[in-house]
Structure formats: structure tokens, C-alpha cells
Enzyme design. Sequence first.
Site, PDB file in Angstrom:
ATOM      1  N   GLN A  48      95.109  29.574  70.738  1.00 15.15           N
ATOM      2  CA  GLN A  48      95.432  29.248  72.121  1.00 15.15           C
ATOM      3  C   GLN A  48      94.613  30.114  73.100  1.00 15.15           C
ATOM      4  O   GLN A  48      94.423  29.749  74.254  1.00 15.15           O
ATOM      5  CB  GLN A  48      96.935  29.456  72.357  1.00 15.15           C
ATOM      6  CG  GLN A  48      97.388  29.184  73.768  1.00 15.15           C
ATOM      7  CD  GLN A  48      98.902  29.097  73.875  1.00 15.15           C
ATOM      8  OE1 GLN A  48      99.509  28.122  73.466  1.00 15.15           O
ATOM      9  NE2 GLN A  48      99.519  30.154  74.395  1.00 15.15           N
ATOM     10  N   SER A  77     101.042  28.506  77.723  1.00 17.13           N
ATOM     11  CA  SER A  77      99.627  28.361  78.090  1.00 17.13           C
ATOM     12  C   SER A  77      99.455  27.439  79.294  1.00 17.13           C
ATOM     13  O   SER A  77      98.333  27.210  79.749  1.00 17.13           O
ATOM     14  CB  SER A  77      98.828  27.825  76.902  1.00 17.13           C
ATOM     15  OG  SER A  77      99.425  26.644  76.393  1.00 17.13           O
ATOM     16  N   ASN A  87      69.360  41.146 101.465  1.00 12.84           N
ATOM     17  CA  ASN A  87      69.608  41.465 100.050  1.00 12.84           C
ATOM     18  C   ASN A  87      69.662  40.213  99.186  1.00 12.84           C
ATOM     19  O   ASN A  87      70.254  39.212  99.571  1.00 12.84           O
ATOM     20  CB  ASN A  87      70.933  42.225  99.914  1.00 12.84           C
ATOM     21  CG  ASN A  87      70.878  43.591 100.564  1.00 12.84           C
ATOM     22  OD1 ASN A  87      69.828  44.232 100.552  1.00 12.84           O
ATOM     23  ND2 ASN A  87      71.978  44.018 101.142  1.00 12.84           N
ATOM     24  N   ASN A 108      98.838  20.202  67.194  1.00 13.92           N
ATOM     25  CA  ASN A 108      97.632  20.821  66.628  1.00 13.92           C
ATOM     26  C   ASN A 108      96.411  19.904  66.733  1.00 13.92           C
ATOM     27  O   ASN A 108      95.330  20.348  67.110  1.00 13.92           O
ATOM     28  CB  ASN A 108      97.868  21.234  65.175  1.00 13.92           C
ATOM     29  CG  ASN A 108      98.951  22.298  65.062  1.00 13.92           C
ATOM     30  OD1 ASN A 108      99.353  22.888  66.074  1.00 13.92           O
ATOM     31  ND2 ASN A 108      99.433  22.545  63.862  1.00 13.92           N
ATOM     32  N   TYR A 162      95.745  25.905  61.669  1.00 17.36           N
ATOM     33  CA  TYR A 162      95.998  26.348  63.044  1.00 17.36           C
ATOM     34  C   TYR A 162      96.795  27.643  63.068  1.00 17.36           C
ATOM     35  O   TYR A 162      97.744  27.825  62.303  1.00 17.36           O
ATOM     36  CB  TYR A 162      96.778  25.263  63.817  1.00 17.36           C
ATOM     37  CG  TYR A 162      97.134  25.690  65.230  1.00 17.36           C
ATOM     38  CD1 TYR A 162      96.221  25.531  66.266  1.00 17.36           C
ATOM     39  CD2 TYR A 162      98.366  26.279  65.517  1.00 17.36           C
ATOM     40  CE1 TYR A 162      96.528  25.937  67.560  1.00 17.36           C
ATOM     41  CE2 TYR A 162      98.686  26.690  66.808  1.00 17.36           C
ATOM     42  CZ  TYR A 162      97.757  26.519  67.826  1.00 17.36           C
ATOM     43  OH  TYR A 162      98.064  26.930  69.092  1.00 17.36           O
ATOM     44  N   GLU A 213      71.086  38.848  92.220  1.00 16.90           N
ATOM     45  CA  GLU A 213      71.736  39.951  91.500  1.00 16.90           C
ATOM     46  C   GLU A 213      72.955  39.454  90.731  1.00 16.90           C
ATOM     47  O   GLU A 213      73.199  39.844  89.589  1.00 16.90           O
ATOM     48  CB  GLU A 213      72.146  41.046  92.484  1.00 16.90           C
ATOM     49  CG  GLU A 213      70.968  41.749  93.124  1.00 16.90           C
ATOM     50  CD  GLU A 213      71.406  42.591  94.306  1.00 16.90           C
ATOM     51  OE1 GLU A 213      71.623  43.791  94.118  1.00 16.90           O
ATOM     52  OE2 GLU A 213      71.561  42.041  95.416  1.00 16.90           O
ATOM     53  N   LYS A 259      67.936  44.817 106.436  1.00 20.39           N
ATOM     54  CA  LYS A 259      68.097  44.367 105.053  1.00 20.39           C
ATOM     55  C   LYS A 259      68.315  42.870 104.900  1.00 20.39           C
ATOM     56  O   LYS A 259      68.951  42.225 105.712  1.00 20.39           O
ATOM     57  CB  LYS A 259      69.312  45.076 104.410  1.00 20.39           C
ATOM     58  CG  LYS A 259      69.119  46.556 104.182  1.00 20.39           C
ATOM     59  CD  LYS A 259      68.166  46.880 103.053  1.00 20.39           C
ATOM     60  CE  LYS A 259      68.749  46.586 101.703  1.00 20.39           C
ATOM     61  NZ  LYS A 259      69.527  47.679 101.151  1.00 20.39           N
ATOM     62  N   SER A 307      73.018  43.567 105.445  1.00 18.81           N
ATOM     63  CA  SER A 307      73.777  44.790 105.230  1.00 18.81           C
ATOM     64  C   SER A 307      74.566  45.086 106.496  1.00 18.81           C
ATOM     65  O   SER A 307      74.094  44.841 107.604  1.00 18.81           O
ATOM     66  CB  SER A 307      72.817  45.943 104.938  1.00 18.81           C
ATOM     67  OG  SER A 307      73.434  47.170 105.257  1.00 18.81           O
ATOM     68  N   THR A 347      52.645  42.376  81.219  1.00 18.01           N
ATOM     69  CA  THR A 347      53.345  42.756  79.987  1.00 18.01           C
ATOM     70  C   THR A 347      53.817  44.174  80.267  1.00 18.01           C
ATOM     71  O   THR A 347      53.139  44.927  80.988  1.00 18.01           O
ATOM     72  CB  THR A 347      52.420  42.733  78.745  1.00 18.01           C
ATOM     73  OG1 THR A 347      51.349  43.648  78.962  1.00 18.01           O
ATOM     74  CG2 THR A 347      51.840  41.335  78.494  1.00 18.01           C
ATOM     75  N   HIS A 348      54.959  44.539  79.746  1.00 17.49           N
ATOM     76  CA  HIS A 348      55.565  45.858  80.036  1.00 17.49           C
ATOM     77  C   HIS A 348      55.750  46.075  81.539  1.00 17.49           C
ATOM     78  O   HIS A 348      55.793  47.214  81.994  1.00 17.49           O
ATOM     79  CB  HIS A 348      54.722  47.008  79.477  1.00 17.49           C
ATOM     80  CG  HIS A 348      54.246  46.813  78.073  1.00 17.49           C
ATOM     81  ND1 HIS A 348      54.916  47.325  76.972  1.00 17.49           N
ATOM     82  CD2 HIS A 348      53.184  46.128  77.582  1.00 17.49           C
ATOM     83  CE1 HIS A 348      54.262  46.972  75.871  1.00 17.49           C
ATOM     84  NE2 HIS A 348      53.214  46.241  76.207  1.00 17.49           N
ATOM     85  N   LYS A 384      90.989  28.950  75.238  1.00 13.99           N
ATOM     86  CA  LYS A 384      90.734  28.153  76.426  1.00 13.99           C
ATOM     87  C   LYS A 384      90.291  28.943  77.649  1.00 13.99           C
ATOM     88  O   LYS A 384      89.317  28.567  78.312  1.00 13.99           O
ATOM     89  CB  LYS A 384      91.967  27.304  76.747  1.00 13.99           C
ATOM     90  CG  LYS A 384      92.041  26.071  75.825  1.00 13.99           C
ATOM     91  CD  LYS A 384      93.297  25.288  75.966  1.00 13.99           C
ATOM     92  CE  LYS A 384      94.414  25.773  75.073  1.00 13.99           C
ATOM     93  NZ  LYS A 384      94.081  25.960  73.649  1.00 13.99           N
TER      94      LYS A 384
HETATM   95  N1  ARG Z   1      99.220  25.383  73.464  1.00 14.33           N
HETATM   96  C1  ARG Z   1      98.778  25.312  72.115  1.00 14.33           C
HETATM   97  C2  ARG Z   1      97.318  25.783  72.006  1.00 14.33           C
HETATM   98  O1  ARG Z   1      96.679  25.808  72.999  1.00 14.33           O
HETATM   99  C3  ARG Z   1      98.881  23.934  71.591  1.00 14.33           C
HETATM  100  C4  ARG Z   1      99.044  23.836  70.127  1.00 14.33           C
HETATM  101  C5  ARG Z   1     100.382  24.360  69.734  1.00 14.33           C
HETATM  102  N2  ARG Z   1     100.634  24.169  68.357  1.00 14.33           N
HETATM  103  C6  ARG Z   1     101.662  24.748  67.745  1.00 14.33           C
HETATM  104  N3  ARG Z   1     101.806  24.529  66.496  1.00 14.33           N
HETATM  105  N4  ARG Z   1     102.463  25.566  68.368  1.00 14.33           N
HETATM  106  O2  ARG Z   1      96.833  26.146  70.969  1.00 14.33           O
END
Ligand code: ARG
Length: 467
Positions: A331, A32, A294, A119, A326, A299, A292, A286, A164-165, A334
Amino acid sequence: MTADANSKSANQMWGGRFAEGPDAIMTAINASIGFDHRLYAQDIAGSRAHAAMLAAQGIITDSDAKAIGEGLLAILSEIERGEFTFTTALEDIHLNIEARLTERIGEAGKRLHTGRSRNDQVAVDFRLWVRDQCDAAIQGLTALMQAFLAQAEDGTDWVMPGFTHLQTAQPVTWGHHMLAYVEMLARDRSRFEDARKRMNECPLGAAALAGTSFPIDRHATAKALGFDRPTGNSLDSVSDRDFALEFLSAASICAMHLSRFAEELVIWSSAQFRFVRLSDRWTTGSSIMPQKKNPDAAELLRAKLGRILGATVALFTIMKGLPLTYSKDMQEDKEQVFDAADTLMLALAAMTGMVGDMTANREVLKTAAASGFSTATDLADWLVRALGMPFREAHHVTGTLVALAEAKGCDLPDLTLAEMQTFHPGIRAEVFDVLGVENSVRSRMSYGGTAPDQVRAQVTRWKDQLA
Ligand code: ARG
């Protein structure tokens, strides 16, 4: 980033029981670091708080804690100077920083992970990151509210059609319309404030899932990291991502609001409406049609909810059905949150710029406000007030007058008194007073109504609140 994934040796951080290193594809799906490097500052803050606490509790020596603290600060500046080499083989930000720490300070670095797990580490890092984003959203929303408020203050009594509408309904004031968005954004802001309060509990010290046998002080680390208190259940601590879901939910509602105003801007800035002029700074030309201008920013702002809501749905889907505690599925949280947060902050900034720069075409708004039989309700109300007519009947009489005006190709105030009297003999000349748009808006004095006096009162209220 070095892709040293094919190394035959087992992972240096957890590879004790492994004879072989992971397959290159395993590394690719598992690592990650490609995105969670964004958590470096939070990871270092969490580790510094943890190390200081371990020393205070006599779990590691003061000199080890000092070496760890200084080593982590040195790493922080390495990263900020762009001199840190992130390594895929070390999976994530946590292992990358810890390995580098040991490289820098030796043995002491290996003691940092006492009484902790990745974790609870990732749980605290990510919470800190999302908490900062709540603050950024609150700030961005405040700036945008101020931009709408300034527009409202300029045009408390400028008349425009209310819809309205998307059909002409009744005349309203520009200030009133602008303040409608201030209300929406204030609710958005309170959702982020509320989520921030709820997420402000520290999961650090939950360790892998069950807590730890070391005599740690979770209250101390919680306090050091600016949390109100430690979380109360270690299993929940490492498996909870509600804070991210709440952030995404609040972001989705907010982006929906931005999308609605963006749509109004697209319509209003068209040649057919001409209600507003967007500045050159927020429009594009444009490459083929020289005339134009725009409304691209509007948008794109209309579209951004797609992305933010997509992230929200993704994270709900990731979390759904996960057993305690966990799981590596988590993971995947993120990238969704990073993208949604980046998108939201950019959207808020763009909308703030556009609202600050836009100019209402007062004359166009005024002409539009008076067309489309916009004061028909005022006429019906007058029949009730002046002639004691039941509202249903007044509605019907007004409807027949609208039909007459439509047939003649004119507006309600253009009908003669004689024409009106053919529908009801009691109608008097003073009826024309209520058919004017200025009088119409002025009469909407109910609390929160569109009358300029009401709008002024609301402008004052918001100015106080935003001061
Ligand atoms: N990179 C992991 C995550 O974002 C960190 C936690 C990893 N924990 C594990 N038991 N492998 O979730």
C-alpha cells in the site's frame, strides 16, 4: 474526509468476525483513502468492466449489472463534482466506492465483489493509473524534444565552446549541443513506451491470489480496459509492482537528464558566462539585491531528481524481500509514485517553457568558442595531415605552441608564422585556416559530428521523427 475512526462497531465491509472496531491509531496507519482517492476513475472503470463481464458470464443478472454500471457512473460524477464524502473508516478507495454503491442501489451493489478481491482490484487500478502516466510522460517528453529541436534549428551553425571536465575542449555548434538533449529525451521516451508495453497486461481476475471458482472471462475484462491480454499467473498478478518500479526508474533517468541541462542553464545564465538569457517568465528577483535575476526554475529542476530518485529507492526498499503474494507493505507504493509522477510532469512542463523562451547570446558564444586554445586539436590534426607527422609528435609540438601562446597572453591564431616555424620549419601559412573556429566546426564532418551540415541532417531526421 470524515474521521469516524473511533466508532465502536466493526468494519461494515469485512467486519463479520470482528466484535470491535479498530483503534483510532490503527485506522490512521491502515487507511489509504487520504491518497488513493486519486485512483477513483480507474477503480470505477475496473468495476464497470468486472460487472459487465459477470453479467455476460451469467454470474450476476443483467439488471444487477445495469444498476451497478449506472450507480458507478453516478458516483463518478459525484466525485468529480466534489460531492462525494470519503470516509477513513472505509479504509481505501475500493471500499469507499463499493459502500456508496450499495447505499445508492441496494442489494445489487453487494454482488459487485463476486470473483474479485481488493488485491487484484488495486493491482488493476494502479496499473491503469501508471499506464496513463507513461502516456503523459511520452507527451511531455515529445513537447520538450520539440523545444530543443527548435533551438537546434535556429542555431545549427552558431559556434560555442564544447567542454570536457568543464574546461574548453573544442568548438562545437549550438545546434549540436541542443540535439544532444534530443537524443537523451528520445531514449527517455522509448523507456516509457517500452515500460508501457510490458505493463499492459490485466491482473483483474487473479482475485485474492489463486484465481476464482466463478467462470469469469479475464480476456473480456482485459480487452474492455485496453490491456493486450490478461496476466498469466494469479500469484504474480497481485504481488507484482514492477510496472511502478519501471515507471520510477525511467522517471529517474529522465529527471537526471533534466538536472544536467538545468545545471548548464545555471552556469550559462551567470554573469561570468552569459551564454544564454533566460526570460523573465522563468526567473525570479531578489528581495534585497535589485540587479539579480535568479534561475530558480533551473535550480529546482536540478533538484527534482532528488525527489524522484528518492521515491524510486523507497519503492525498491518496500518491495525487497516481500514473500508472495500481496502484503500490506505494498500500500506504501502509491504515495511514492504519485509524487514522482506529479514532479516529473511539472518538471517536463517547466523545462519545455524555459527552453522555448531562452535566447542564446551568439556573440558571447562565438568569442568563448575561440578562446582557451579551443582549436589546438585542429592544429595537431593539420600537422598530421599536411606534414605527415605521427599524431603523438603533432600533439607534442602543438602543446609547446599552446605554452608559447599562454606565455605571451594570446590565443593560437595570434602567433606569427615565424614563431610557429621555430617549433617546426615545415609549418605553412595555410595552418591559420584550421585555427579559426568556423573552419574547425565545419571540418567535423564525421557522422554525428558537430559540423553544421551534420547537424542539419540530424535536425531533418528529428523533424521527420517528431512530425
Ligand atoms: N488499500 C490497499 C492497497 O493499497 C488495497 C488492497 C487491500 N488488500 C487487502 N488484502 N487488505 O494495497
